[in-house]
Design an enzyme around this catalytic site. Structure first.
Site, PDB file in Angstrom:
ATOM      1  N   ASP A  20       0.877  -1.159   0.000  1.00 42.43           N
ATOM      2  CA  ASP A  20       0.000   0.000   0.000  1.00 42.43           C
ATOM      3  C   ASP A  20       0.923   1.221   0.000  1.00 42.43           C
ATOM      4  OD1 ASP A  20      -2.444   1.596   0.490  1.00 42.43           O
ATOM      5  OD2 ASP A  20      -1.485   1.948   2.421  1.00 42.43           O
ATOM      6  N   ASP A  52      -1.551  -0.200   6.153  1.00 41.50           N
ATOM      7  CA  ASP A  52      -1.698   0.616   7.355  1.00 41.50           C
ATOM      8  C   ASP A  52      -3.143   0.766   7.788  1.00 41.50           C
ATOM      9  OD1 ASP A  52      -2.587   3.867   6.717  1.00 41.50           O
ATOM     10  OD2 ASP A  52      -2.251   2.486   5.056  1.00 41.50           O
TER      11      ASP A  52
END
Length: 232
Positions: free
Chosen positions: A18, A176
């Site tokens: 990500d 995250d």
């Protein structure tokens, strides 16, 4: 689809990163871009409200705002405006997390296949990778704009695996946000979670993560992540 990678000490393992909040601290720029956009409609946007959309694609975030605030301007126009503001801010000030940079460099040196899979637009992804110098190591990327559904659906991660030419089961996702952790699980991929919002570390969505750094980036180290990959 499964291919061997005899040059890598980690064997078949591929890493799917990500971008926002994982590789780089771009959330302040996303917050400011959203704040400026909503201010035009008389809406006061707070950081607490922004935290609700961390990990959600920009298009889906704007759709939420349209529903909540009765904004009737076309989605594409709003998306273009927010992306333009974000790109202006991102080119000026986006910081990569030092331990993540170490991690990426080590994986690159080992010949581990890597790709970025993000809810951001491709233009934003490439601007940030170039601005931080990470484009020297991360040369492949896929945006949620290119697949039917963004996170928490697995589409962007499955497309990442397809572009790498690897089996999803051989992928480890670095995430995250809770929607990304859920998406990784749905994709049949392992997940290393580094929560951007520390208070969210105990959320049920992160329970599926195979390795959880509860303290987020303050706790994450390249060595600890690499050691875990070596053992798993």
């Amino acid at each position: 689809m499964r291919t061997s990678n005899s040059t890598s000490p980690l064997g078949r393992t591929a890493i799917v990163f990500d971008l926002d909040g994982t590789l780089v601290d771009s959330e302040p720029n996303y917050f400011e871009a959203g704040r400026e956009l909503l201010a035009r409609y008389g809406v006061t946007h707070t950081w607490q409200e922004h935290e609700r959309t961390i990990g959600v694609s920009t298009a889906e975030t704007i759709q939420m705002w349209q529903d909540e605030y009765g904004i009737t301007d076309p989605l594409e126009e709003l998306l273009d405006e927010k992306n333009a503001t974000y790109l202006r801010l991102a080119r000026r000030s986006t910081q990569a997390y030092p331990e993540m940079v170490k991690f990426v460099r080590r994986l690159h040196g080992d010949g581990v296949p890597m790709i970025v899979a993000s809810g951001s637009s491709l233009a934003a992804i490439h601007a940030i990778l170039e601005g931080t110098g990470l484009d020297a190591y991360l040369t492949k990327a896929v945006s949620a704009d290119e697949v039917p559904s963004g996170k928490p659906e697995p589409d962007v991660f499955l497309e990442a695996a397809r572009r790498l030419g690897v089996d999803p089961a051989d992928c480890v996702v670095m995430e995250d946000a809770a929607p990304g952790a859920v998406a990784a699980h749905k994709a049949g991929m392992r997940c290393i979670a580094i929560p951007y919002v520390a208070a969210a570390a105990d959320d049920a969505e992160f329970a599926t993560a195979d390795l959880l750094f509860k303290g987020g980036q303050r706790e994450f180290t390249a060595q600890a992540a690499y050691d875990w990959l070596s053992a798993h």
